[in-house]
Motif scaffolding. Structure first.
Motif, PDB file in Angstrom:
ATOM      1  N   ARG A   1       0.811  -1.220   0.000  1.00 40.37           N
ATOM      2  CA  ARG A   1       0.000   0.000   0.000  1.00 40.37           C
ATOM      3  C   ARG A   1       0.848   1.275   0.000  1.00 40.37           C
ATOM      4  O   ARG A   1       0.596   2.191  -0.786  1.00 40.37           O
ATOM      5  CB  ARG A   1      -0.937   0.010   1.218  1.00 40.37           C
ATOM      6  CG  ARG A   1      -2.027  -1.051   1.154  1.00 40.37           C
ATOM      7  CD  ARG A   1      -2.944  -0.983   2.365  1.00 40.37           C
ATOM      8  NE  ARG A   1      -3.998  -1.988   2.309  1.00 40.37           N
ATOM      9  CZ  ARG A   1      -5.156  -1.818   1.674  1.00 40.37           C
ATOM     10  NH1 ARG A   1      -5.408  -0.675   1.064  1.00 40.37           N
ATOM     11  NH2 ARG A   1      -6.062  -2.774   1.666  1.00 40.37           N
ATOM     12  N   ASN A   2       1.827   1.343   0.873  1.00 46.34           N
ATOM     13  CA  ASN A   2       2.603   2.576   1.032  1.00 46.34           C
ATOM     14  C   ASN A   2       3.692   2.667  -0.043  1.00 46.34           C
ATOM     15  O   ASN A   2       4.881   2.529   0.218  1.00 46.34           O
ATOM     16  CB  ASN A   2       3.234   2.610   2.424  1.00 46.34           C
ATOM     17  CG  ASN A   2       3.815   3.985   2.758  1.00 46.34           C
ATOM     18  OD1 ASN A   2       3.379   5.004   2.223  1.00 46.34           O
ATOM     19  ND2 ASN A   2       4.809   4.005   3.637  1.00 46.34           N
ATOM     20  N   GLN A   3       3.237   2.904  -1.279  1.00 47.08           N
ATOM     21  CA  GLN A   3       4.187   2.956  -2.390  1.00 47.08           C
ATOM     22  C   GLN A   3       3.668   3.846  -3.502  1.00 47.08           C
ATOM     23  O   GLN A   3       2.473   4.139  -3.605  1.00 47.08           O
ATOM     24  CB  GLN A   3       4.465   1.557  -2.933  1.00 47.08           C
ATOM     25  CG  GLN A   3       3.284   0.877  -3.602  1.00 47.08           C
ATOM     26  CD  GLN A   3       3.673  -0.465  -4.219  1.00 47.08           C
ATOM     27  OE1 GLN A   3       4.846  -0.776  -4.423  1.00 47.08           O
ATOM     28  NE2 GLN A   3       2.668  -1.283  -4.548  1.00 47.08           N
ATOM     29  N   ILE A   4       4.625   4.277  -4.338  1.00 47.57           N
ATOM     30  CA  ILE A   4       4.313   4.996  -5.571  1.00 47.57           C
ATOM     31  C   ILE A   4       4.651   4.080  -6.736  1.00 47.57           C
ATOM     32  O   ILE A   4       5.726   3.484  -6.773  1.00 47.57           O
ATOM     33  CB  ILE A   4       5.128   6.305  -5.673  1.00 47.57           C
ATOM     34  CG1 ILE A   4       4.654   7.320  -4.632  1.00 47.57           C
ATOM     35  CG2 ILE A   4       5.016   6.907  -7.076  1.00 47.57           C
ATOM     36  CD1 ILE A   4       5.498   8.583  -4.593  1.00 47.57           C
ATOM     37  N   ILE A   5       3.734   3.970  -7.676  1.00 44.72           N
ATOM     38  CA  ILE A   5       3.941   3.184  -8.889  1.00 44.72           C
ATOM     39  C   ILE A   5       3.945   4.123 -10.094  1.00 44.72           C
ATOM     40  O   ILE A   5       3.048   4.953 -10.238  1.00 44.72           O
ATOM     41  CB  ILE A   5       2.826   2.140  -9.080  1.00 44.72           C
ATOM     42  CG1 ILE A   5       2.836   1.114  -7.949  1.00 44.72           C
ATOM     43  CG2 ILE A   5       2.964   1.449 -10.433  1.00 44.72           C
ATOM     44  CD1 ILE A   5       3.948   0.091  -8.044  1.00 44.72           C
ATOM     45  N   THR A   6       4.943   3.999 -10.935  1.00 45.85           N
ATOM     46  CA  THR A   6       4.954   4.752 -12.196  1.00 45.85           C
ATOM     47  C   THR A   6       4.518   3.826 -13.316  1.00 45.85           C
ATOM     48  O   THR A   6       5.187   2.838 -13.621  1.00 45.85           O
ATOM     49  CB  THR A   6       6.347   5.309 -12.510  1.00 45.85           C
ATOM     50  OG1 THR A   6       6.816   6.064 -11.393  1.00 45.85           O
ATOM     51  CG2 THR A   6       6.293   6.209 -13.746  1.00 45.85           C
ATOM     52  N   ILE A   7       3.366   4.120 -13.922  1.00 48.88           N
ATOM     53  CA  ILE A   7       2.871   3.373 -15.078  1.00 48.88           C
ATOM     54  C   ILE A   7       3.046   4.273 -16.294  1.00 48.88           C
ATOM     55  O   ILE A   7       2.443   5.339 -16.370  1.00 48.88           O
ATOM     56  CB  ILE A   7       1.393   2.976 -14.911  1.00 48.88           C
ATOM     57  CG1 ILE A   7       1.211   2.100 -13.656  1.00 48.88           C
ATOM     58  CG2 ILE A   7       0.886   2.245 -16.150  1.00 48.88           C
ATOM     59  CD1 ILE A   7      -0.229   1.682 -13.397  1.00 48.88           C
ATOM     60  N   HIS A   8       3.860   3.846 -17.218  1.00 49.69           N
ATOM     61  CA  HIS A   8       4.245   4.720 -18.327  1.00 49.69           C
ATOM     62  C   HIS A   8       3.201   4.824 -19.429  1.00 49.69           C
ATOM     63  O   HIS A   8       3.164   5.823 -20.149  1.00 49.69           O
ATOM     64  CB  HIS A   8       5.583   4.262 -18.905  1.00 49.69           C
ATOM     65  CG  HIS A   8       6.731   4.517 -17.984  1.00 49.69           C
ATOM     66  ND1 HIS A   8       7.654   5.512 -18.205  1.00 49.69           N
ATOM     67  CD2 HIS A   8       7.098   3.939 -16.821  1.00 49.69           C
ATOM     68  CE1 HIS A   8       8.546   5.518 -17.220  1.00 49.69           C
ATOM     69  NE2 HIS A   8       8.231   4.568 -16.369  1.00 49.69           N
ATOM     70  N   ASP A   9       2.363   3.804 -19.581  1.00 52.14           N
ATOM     71  CA  ASP A   9       1.313   3.870 -20.597  1.00 52.14           C
ATOM     72  C   ASP A   9       0.273   2.795 -20.327  1.00 52.14           C
ATOM     73  O   ASP A   9       0.424   1.965 -19.430  1.00 52.14           O
ATOM     74  CB  ASP A   9       1.893   3.717 -22.007  1.00 52.14           C
ATOM     75  CG  ASP A   9       2.623   2.399 -22.207  1.00 52.14           C
ATOM     76  OD1 ASP A   9       2.014   1.334 -21.984  1.00 52.14           O
ATOM     77  OD2 ASP A   9       3.813   2.425 -22.586  1.00 52.14           O
ATOM     78  N   ALA A  10      -0.787   2.820 -21.116  1.00 51.79           N
ATOM     79  CA  ALA A  10      -1.871   1.839 -20.991  1.00 51.79           C
ATOM     80  C   ALA A  10      -1.910   0.935 -22.220  1.00 51.79           C
ATOM     81  O   ALA A  10      -2.970   0.468 -22.633  1.00 51.79           O
ATOM     82  CB  ALA A  10      -3.210   2.552 -20.815  1.00 51.79           C
TER      83      ALA A  10
END
Length: 352
Positions: A92-101
């Motif tokens: 839960r305590n995290q940042i996720i970088t999603i570059h595209d869909a």
């Protein structure tokens, strides 16, 4: 403030997302607000030395197993930063970088196993992760569309181009590939069908009377991407090249062509602009965000349109010079330092 960074990218081949992560890390090393430790699998063999960031090997596994089992077990409830699309699904305590869909919008470019796994990860990221970052307004809108992400959780950061400033070009690639300066068109990226290199193949039928060649630099991972037929005697394949060779190819190309039909950001056009290479880019996705008024735009589904635009640029020195000047100014708007500052702001919103 102590945070951990998922360092799995440090044992992967460098593509756009790994470049993104590496350059941000370099900038984070120059700030003192947050203490960062990069956690890496045991297979890690060493990388750049840092002044303030520590690198720590943990666990015995590798790949997704390391990322899903050993990484979250070590981090526990402390904050974790993931920069390359993947991360522990139940943290839960995290940042996720999603570059595209792309796995939703353009799934034909990926294997079935890849699609299923990434959609599963993204589903849990939407539910559990504290914040999701992406790299363009276009990508943000796509993630809202396909993942139904709450706009309060989903934020944008940008990309930069300083990594190219420090690279010394290696011009030996030109005689090696029998290329003449300003007499070839360059395209760069992986052979993912989304990159739409097939359009370049079709374009050659309209360029038979021209004296310039088309060069494609970059490779293909057939475990992830379906095969793309790029067999054509008018196209030269450089394969994987070093950063030094790539910079030389950009600097001496008559123009750079980016026919991609789906991107999260599009780093190659930014790299090209940063060294004064005129660019032609597709008129879809995030390209207007990246290139602004410094590019010639074309319909990526119309090879005849692309051929006409290539002739227009390659045969007109005045156009080339205007594109070069505009591209340099546009590239100056993007900075890894700015991206790192944006990321720090988001990190401070986690439970530290």
């Amino acid at each position: 403030m102590q945070v951990y960074i998922n360092g799995r990218f440090l044992v992967q081949r460098i593509t756009g997302v790994q470049r993104f992560a590496r350059e941000i890390i370099k900038m984070l090393d120059h700030q003192l607000d947050i203490k960062c430790t990069i956690l890496v699998p045991s297979e890690f063999q060493g990388w750049d030395s840092f002044q303030n960031i520590k690198i720590k090997k943990i666990g015995k596994l590798s790949g997704h197993l390391w990322e899903q089992l050993e990484l979250p077990l070590y981090v526990k409830g402390r904050p974790l930063i993931n920069l390359c699309n993947t991360g522990p699904v139940f943290k839960r305590n995290q940042i996720i970088t999603i570059h595209d869909a792309a796995v939703y919008a353009s799934p034909q470019g990926f294997s079935k196993l890849f699609r299923v796994w990434y959609k599963t990860m993204f589903f849990f990221f939407r539910l559990l992760s504290r914040k999701i970052l992406t790299v363009s307004e276009f990508s943000k809108n796509e993630l809202v569309k396909y993942l139904k992400v709450n706009s309060d959780k989903l934020k944008t950061i940008s990309e930069g181009k300083e990594h190219f400033d420090k690279i010394k070009e290696d011009d030996s690639i030109l005689p090696k590939m029998k290329l003449k300066k300003n007499c070839y068109i360059l395209a760069v990226s992986s052979m993912n069908p989304n990159k739409n290199f097939q359009t370049l193949v079709e374009t050659t039928q309209y360029l038979k009377d021209e004296s310039f060649e088309i060069v494609i630099a970059g490779g293909t991972d057939c475990r992830v991407f379906n095969r793309v037929n790029l067999t054509n005697e008018n196209i030269k394949h450089a394969g994987y090249v070093t950063d030094e060779e790539l910079k030389s190819l950009y600097m001496h190309a008559g123009c750079f062509v980016f026919p991609s039909v789906y991107e999260g950001f599009g780093l190659p056009p930014l790299e090209a602009m940063s060294v004064g290479c005129p660019i032609l880019v597709s008129n879809v996705g995030p390209m207007p965000e990246v290139a602004g008024e410094a590019a010639v735009y074309f319909n990526p589904y119309d090879s005849k349109d692309l051929a006409q635009k290539i002739k227009y640029v390659m045969n007109n020195d005045e156009v080339k010079n205007k594109l070069k000047e505009a591209g340099l100014k546009q590239a100056d708007k993007f900075s890894w330092k700015t991206v790192a500052t944006q990321l720090i702001g988001h990190i401070k919103q986690l439970d530290l």
